[in-house]
Design a protein around this motif. Structure first.
Motif, mmCIF file in Angstrom:
data_model
loop_
_atom_site.group_PDB
_atom_site.id
_atom_site.type_symbol
_atom_site.label_atom_id
_atom_site.label_comp_id
_atom_site.label_asym_id
_atom_site.label_seq_id
_atom_site.Cartn_x
_atom_site.Cartn_y
_atom_site.Cartn_z
ATOM 1 N N TYR A 1 -1.210 -0.101 6.012
ATOM 2 C CA TYR A 1 -1.182 1.367 5.997
ATOM 3 C C TYR A 1 -2.255 1.891 6.935
ATOM 4 C CZ TYR A 1 -2.070 6.120 4.218
ATOM 5 O OH TYR A 1 -2.269 7.477 4.099
ATOM 6 N N ARG B 1 1.888 -2.543 -2.533
ATOM 7 C CA ARG B 1 1.098 -3.569 -1.851
ATOM 8 C C ARG B 1 1.330 -4.966 -2.430
ATOM 9 N NH1 ARG B 1 -2.423 -1.749 1.891
ATOM 10 N NH2 ARG B 1 -3.056 0.451 1.835
ATOM 11 N N ASP B 2 1.676 -5.069 -3.711
ATOM 12 C CA ASP B 2 1.901 -6.381 -4.305
ATOM 13 C C ASP B 2 3.360 -6.831 -4.192
ATOM 14 O OD1 ASP B 2 2.916 -4.495 -6.043
ATOM 15 O OD2 ASP B 2 2.212 -5.512 -7.860
ATOM 16 N N ASP C 1 0.168 2.322 -2.048
ATOM 17 C CA ASP C 1 -0.579 1.382 -2.877
ATOM 18 C C ASP C 1 0.303 0.750 -3.955
ATOM 19 O OD1 ASP C 1 -2.955 1.687 -1.502
ATOM 20 O OD2 ASP C 1 -3.760 3.222 -2.869
ATOM 21 N N GLU C 2 1.302 1.480 -4.428
ATOM 22 C CA GLU C 2 2.186 0.953 -5.467
ATOM 23 C C GLU C 2 3.001 -0.249 -4.987
ATOM 24 O OE1 GLU C 2 4.679 4.072 -6.868
ATOM 25 O OE2 GLU C 2 3.003 5.394 -7.414
ATOM 26 N N ALA D 1 -0.568 8.029 0.295
ATOM 27 C CA ALA D 1 -1.400 6.822 0.209
ATOM 28 C C ALA D 1 -1.229 6.137 -1.138
ATOM 29 C CB ALA D 1 -2.857 7.174 0.458
ATOM 30 N N ALA D 2 -1.144 6.910 -2.206
ATOM 31 C CA ALA D 2 -0.970 6.340 -3.541
ATOM 32 C C ALA D 2 0.384 5.643 -3.666
ATOM 33 C CB ALA D 2 -1.111 7.431 -4.603
#
Length: 324
Positions: A65, A58-59, A55-56, A51-52
């Motif tokens: 997800y 997403r931009d 997140d890296e 998950a982390a």
């Protein structure tokens, strides 16, 4: 308001955070604008940093997800979650741990844009071996920051070519006319129009161990009249990771039996004979045994089934011959 993506890249994953990160990084280097496609990561119950890692990115990616509880191997269910949330007209499937060429997404879309109606596309995978022991040397060939350059170098190294190359060498790149073209429909690198996936019923979630759920989908697409085609331009590298050929074969064998019983045709009843029958030459067995196509067999109904059933049952004895 964002425009609709041209396609949805669906990535099922389980406890492969590092490899997933490399796959997502290669998606940030695509030749298509990043907003023209979306990425859906479906986590099959990971307990690592998956998950982390998502997140890296997403931009940098148009990214969704989803997490499903760890209830055993549920890759089919994970892919179906991706399909149900797909906004693109084409679903592109890539496994976590695939290093994607910069033209990967474009090549899949180009294959679907070709004249002739809907198709199911098989991409080309470098470095894919059945057992991990033969893949770790590939790490010396990799530049994960330059997937396209890496693939360009691997193209000149025969030991890393797609292991399905003997199939294409035998039958040609235009193989959709075969009675069983779905034998090379491997979900690590494929794409299908989203509408066609819904029409044939998505992946069968009864497959709860490694192997076979992609062949099952390919079989149904083939039966629905969707040609299965190869795109050598839709290239990726199958990154090394721990796996066992013996364990995978054991898991897949039960799935092949399930698929044989599910469809009950002479061709599908050959599946449990793997690996005594080489799947890359199974179309020759179909020819040698004079088996009808699945559509022909089912059209005949019970009255015409006896001879074909006998022929398929006899394949077990034939399989004792030296494999071609």
């Amino acid at each position: 308001m964002r425009s609709q993506p041209q396609c949805t890249v669906i990535i099922p994953t389980y406890n492969r955070a590092r490899l997933l990160g490399l796959t997502l990084a290669s998606l940030t280097r695509q030749s298509l604008p990043g907003d023209s496609f979306e990425v859906v990561v479906v986590d099959d119950g990971s307990s690592d940093e998956t998950a982390a890692v998502v997140d890296e990115y997403r931009d940098r990616l148009r990214l969704q997800y989803f997490f499903q509880p760890d209830e055993g191997f549920r890759a089919a269910a994970a892919r179906n979650t991706g399909i149900r949330h797909a906004g693109g007209g084409v679903c592109v499937f890539a496994d976590s741990g695939m290093l994607l060429h910069g033209d990967f997404v474009r090549a899949h879309l180009d294959a679907h844009a070709a004249p002739g109606g809907p198709v199911a596309v098989v991409g080309y995978n470098y470095g894919h071996k059945q057992d991990a022991s033969g893949t770790w040397a590939l790490e010396d060939e990799l530049d994960v920051d330059d997937p396209s350059g890496t693939i360009g170098r691997l193209a000149g190294r025969p030991q890393w070519r797609d292991i399905r190359e003997p199939f294409w060498a035998k039958y040609g790149d235009e193989f959709h006319h075969l009675p069983a073209p779905w034998l090379v429909f491997w979900a690590g690198n494929i794409s299908v129009p989203t509408e066609q996936l819904h029409r044939v019923g998505l992946f069968d979630e009864a497959f709860r161990s490694w192997g076979g759920e992609d062949l099952d989908l390919g079989y149904r697409l083939h039966r629905a009249g969707v040609p299965i085609v190869l795109s050598r331009a839709a290239t990726a590298v199958h990154l090394p990771h721990d796996k066992s050929e013996a364990a995978n074969e054991s898991a897949a064998n039960g799935n092949y039996r399930y698929m044989a019983g599910k469809y009950g045709t002479p061709i599908t009843r050959l599946l449990p004979l793997f690996p005594a029958i080489n799947p890359f030459t199974m179309n020759d067995w179909i020819r040698d045994l004079a088996l009808p196509s699945c559509a022909e067999y089912l059209d005949r109904g019970p009255a015409g089934a006896g001879a074909e059933v006998g022929a398929a049952a006899g394949a077990g004895a034939v399989a004792a011959r030296a494999d071609r």
